[in-house]
Each structure stands twice: as structure tokens, then as C-alpha cells.
Design an enzyme around this catalytic site. Structure first.
Site, mmCIF file in Angstrom:
data_model
loop_
_atom_site.group_PDB
_atom_site.id
_atom_site.type_symbol
_atom_site.label_atom_id
_atom_site.label_comp_id
_atom_site.label_asym_id
_atom_site.label_seq_id
_atom_site.Cartn_x
_atom_site.Cartn_y
_atom_site.Cartn_z
ATOM 1 N N ASP A 307 0.971 -1.083 0.053
ATOM 2 C CA ASP A 307 0.025 0.003 0.018
ATOM 3 C C ASP A 307 0.987 1.347 -0.002
ATOM 4 O OD1 ASP A 307 -1.860 1.982 0.483
ATOM 5 O OD2 ASP A 307 -3.163 0.901 1.631
ATOM 6 N N ARG A 309 -0.005 4.304 0.119
ATOM 7 C CA ARG A 309 -0.681 5.512 0.495
ATOM 8 C C ARG A 309 -0.030 6.058 1.893
ATOM 9 N NH1 ARG A 309 -6.762 3.668 0.943
ATOM 10 N NH2 ARG A 309 -5.653 1.752 1.531
#
Ligand code: GTP
Ligand code: ZN
Length: 389
Positions: A307, A309
Site C-alpha cells: 500500500d 498511501r
């Protein structure tokens, strides 16, 4: 004003932090397909995205380097190519590959059904240590929302006059941290919504990539009490078109309705399409999912981590709006951890369910099993909204 009145201070106010400026210019160059010069450890390297690697460009780049031009790949991509033992980025000499192999190895040409061309791809050359600027070049490619596959070589002395931007590798590596919490409000206006008439859209600019990030203040949340908050990463396919591959559209609409019923809340609609990898890479991942991989396997096959983010800028947005104490609507433990790390008080968490169906069950199960999301898949049947997703 005369030029003598131009002080170092006024110049800084126009051009800002030099390290950030350097990194942001480099991101724009990489995105436009132009090579950049990376300075690392007292040496200069030419670096370009492998997305533009046709035969002509490869030959042109090769002529500008004074050593081996390499294709540098991430450990995740190398794992997908059958080399699970690599913990660092590694490289292949482009001279032994040719443009078709560069395209296949960098995951641009993903053959159709069943993921051939994704898994089990033979390398076609021996892996070697990547040039010193390899890791920074890969990071730059992901900041530019390109595939994490780059072409890197030591700059030939004759190429010093190139019209290319020079950037310190360190400026790229530090960029996320430096930019993370610098966001500012640029505009705001009331926008009545179908399920919540009293809403204000507040547009921020800043954070990684200087994108625009939107806070939707629903109703009149009271900053003196814990406020319902949702960090919602953009999902064009789910939010707007009702894609059945995910649960995002349901989550978005449920959020607004819940906040309106509760009298107030703050929805942050974050420009983080494809878990921060961008819409182009998300579609590449979807293509691989059509061929049988799950959502994380697909991203990893392209060379990404679990991920990409970060949510620290979201905490900064909430602070600027005056909210420090939140009840977070999410199933994602990382969002809770990120806001807490940023010093906000997360005093409660509300689960947020969308519909479950044949098209998204694998996606939801992968989020639960690979990323630790709190998802009780049986319960989803009871919570799923009845209409439009
Ligand atoms: N890279 C990638 N991104 C995807 C894929 N499917 C969905 N996404 C993205 O995943 C993100 C989902 O965002 P959110 O719903 O805010 O976050 P979440 O991590 O699921 O957490 P909660 O919904 O808060 O529980 C969006 O950015 C989507 O665009 C995929 O297969 N690959
Ligand atoms: Zn989605």
C-alpha cells in the site's frame, strides 16, 4: 521594484524550499517521459521511466551513458519474475535485453488470460547490482505514478550539456517526509448533496505531488466533541461508476448519509486513486485480477508494495479545519494508526460496510487476509445498502 530590492528572502518566498522544488520538477519530468540526471554519492546518473522504452529511445539513452544502461526493478517485481530472494532493487543490463524484453520485464506488456507474461517471465540476462541512483529513480517513478521500473546509467561526460534537469537523489528520497504535512486551503463553498443538504466543500492543495485534496464538511460538526471522520481514497471506478469490483461507492454514500444523520462529520476525499499508485496502474492491476490474481498479488506483480498511501497530510487537513478528536469510519487499521501517529485523538472506530458480491468477495477477503482489515464477510450481507453502489 528595482532588482537591488530583491533579497534572498523574497526569492525564497517565490521558489520555496530548494529540495522540494527540485523533487517536484523531477516528478514532472519523469511523468512527461523526459530523462533526468540524478546526483548520488558525488556521481551523476541518467534516469528515465521504462514506460517509454521503445527501441529508438533505448538507443538514444544508451548513447548518453558512459557505462552500462540498466533496467532497475523492485524486489516485488523480481519476486513476480521468479526471483524471491532479492531484498533490494536489482538490475539487468539493457544491452542484453532489447526493447520488447524491457517492456515485458517492466510489466507493460501483460499478456492476456491467466497472467502469462506476469508470472514465470524468464529474465533473459543475469541480475546485477543496481547503480547507486537506482533506488531513488524507482522512488521517483512511483511519485510520478508510473510503473516502478526505470532505466539508469552513469552519465557520459559528453552528455553534461543535455537539456535535462539535475536532481539530488536525496531530494527524491526525502520528498514524502518534507511535503507530507504542507497543505493549505485554496477555496471553499457550500454544495448541497442529495443525502446531506448542508455541506461545505473545502479544497486543499499540497502534500505529496501537490495534488488537490477535498474535505467535505457535512452538517455542523462540533470540534469540542469527537467528530465522525472518514478518510476516503479516490476510486473512480467504484465511487463514480458503481464498479462491482470493490465496495468504495457504497462506503462513500453510506458515509455521507451517516454523517448527515449524526448531525455532522468530515469526509476527506483523498486523491489517492489505486491505493496511491494512480489510475493507470490500478487498471494494469485490474487486468491482472481478470487473469486470476488478487488485489495485492496484482500490485506486487507490477512491482509495487502492499500500500503506497500515507495519511499524515489528512491529519494536517483535519487540524486546519479545527478537528483534533475523531471517531474514524474505516475497516483499515493503518488509517487509525496513521492519525494516531500524527497526534490526533482517535476515540472510536465505526466499521463501514459496502455490499458483498461475486465480483468483490475476493477483493474484500484479500483486504482482510493480507492487510488486516476488520471485515466480517458474513456480516456484510446484513449491512450492505440496498441500492446503487
Ligand atoms: N492498486 C490498487 N488499488 C485498488 C484496487 N482496488 C481498489 N483500489 C483502491 O483502493 C483504495 C480503497 O480506498 P479506501 O476505501 O479509502 O480504503 P481502504 O484501505 O479500503 O479502507 P476503508 O475503506 O477505510 O476500510 C482506493 O484508492 C481504490 O482506488 C486494486 O486492485 N489495486
Ligand atoms: Zn473502489
Amino acid at each position: 521594484m528595482s532588482s537591488s530590492a530583491t533579497t534572498a528572502g523574497t526569492i525564497a518566498s517565490l521558489f520555496g524550499d530548494a529540495t522540494l522544488t527540485e523533487a517536484e520538477r523531477a516528478i514532472a519530468e519523469m511523468r512527461a517521459g523526459r530523462p533526468v540526471i540524478l546526483a548520488e554519492g558525488g556521481r551523476l546518473f541518467l534516469a528515465a521511466s521504462a514506460e517509454f522504452a521503445d527501441a529508438e529511445r533505448l538507443a538514444a539513452l544508451d548513447g548518453l551513458v558512459g557505462g552500462a544502461l540498466q533496467l532497475v526493478l523492485t524486489p516485488a517485481r523480481l519476486r513476480a519474475l521468479g526471483r524471491p530472494e532479492e531484498a533490494r532493487p536489482m538490475a539487468l543490463p539493457v544491452s542484453q535485453l532489447g526493447s520488447a524484453r524491457v517492456r515485458a520485464l517492466s510489466a507493460q506488456d501483460l499478456a492476456g488470460a491467466k497472467g502469462e507474461g506476469a508470472k514465470g517471465e524468464t529474465l533473459g540476462a543475469e541480475l546485477v547490482e543496481a547503480h547507486a541512483a537506482g533506488a531513488a529513480a524507482l522512488h521517483l517513478a512511483t511519485l510520478a505514478l508510473m510503473l516502478p521500473a526505470v532505466l539508469v546509467g552513469p552519465l557520459a561526460p559528453a552528455a553534461l550539456t543535455l537539456p535535462a534537469l539535475t536532481v539530488r537523489a536525496e531530494a527524491i528520497t526525502r520528498y514524502g517526509e518534507d511535503r507530507a504535512t504542507r497543505v493549505e486551503i485554496v477555496s471553499r463553498a457550500p454544495v448541497p448533496l442529495l443525502t446531506a443538504r448542508n455541506c461545505e466543500f473545502v479544497v486543499f492543495r499540497g502534500g505529496e505531488g501537490m495534488r488537490e485534496q477535498v474535505a467535505v464538511v457535512v452538517g455542523t460538526p462540533d470540534p469540542a466533541r469527537p467528530v465522525l471522520v472518514r478518510l476516503h481514497s479516490a476510486c473512480l471506478t467504484g465511487d463514480l461508476f458503481g464498479s462491482l469490483r470493490c465496495d468504495c461507492g457504497d462506503q462513500l454514500r453510506t458515509t455521507v448519509a451517516t454523517m448527515a444523520q449524526a448531525g455532522g462529520g468530515v469526509l476527506l476525499y483523498l486523491d489517492q486513486e489505486g491505493r496511491g499508485n494512480g489510475i493507470a496502474n490500478k487498471m494494469r492491476a485490474y487486468r491482472l485480477q481478470s487473469d486470476g490474481l488478487d488485489t495485492y498479488e496484482a500490485d506486487e506483480t507490477l512491482g509495487f508494495g502492499l500500500d503506497a498511501r500515507r495519511f499524515d497530510f489528512a491529519a494536517a487537513m483535519l487540524r486546519q479545519l479545527g478537528f483534533e478528536h475523531v471517531v474514524l469510519m474505516t475497516n483499515n487499521p493503518e488509517k487509525i494508526a496513521a492519525l494516531s501517529r500524527a497526534g490526533l485523538q482517535v476515540s472510536g472506530v465505526e466499521r463501514l460496510y459496502g455490499r458483498r458480491g461475486a465480483d468483490n468477495i475476493r477483493y474484500l477477503a484479500a483486504k482482510r487476509d493480507r492487510a488486516g482489515h476488520f471485515l466480517d464477510l458474513e456480516a456484510l450481507d446484513h449491512h450492505a445498502p440496498a441500492s446503487c453502489g
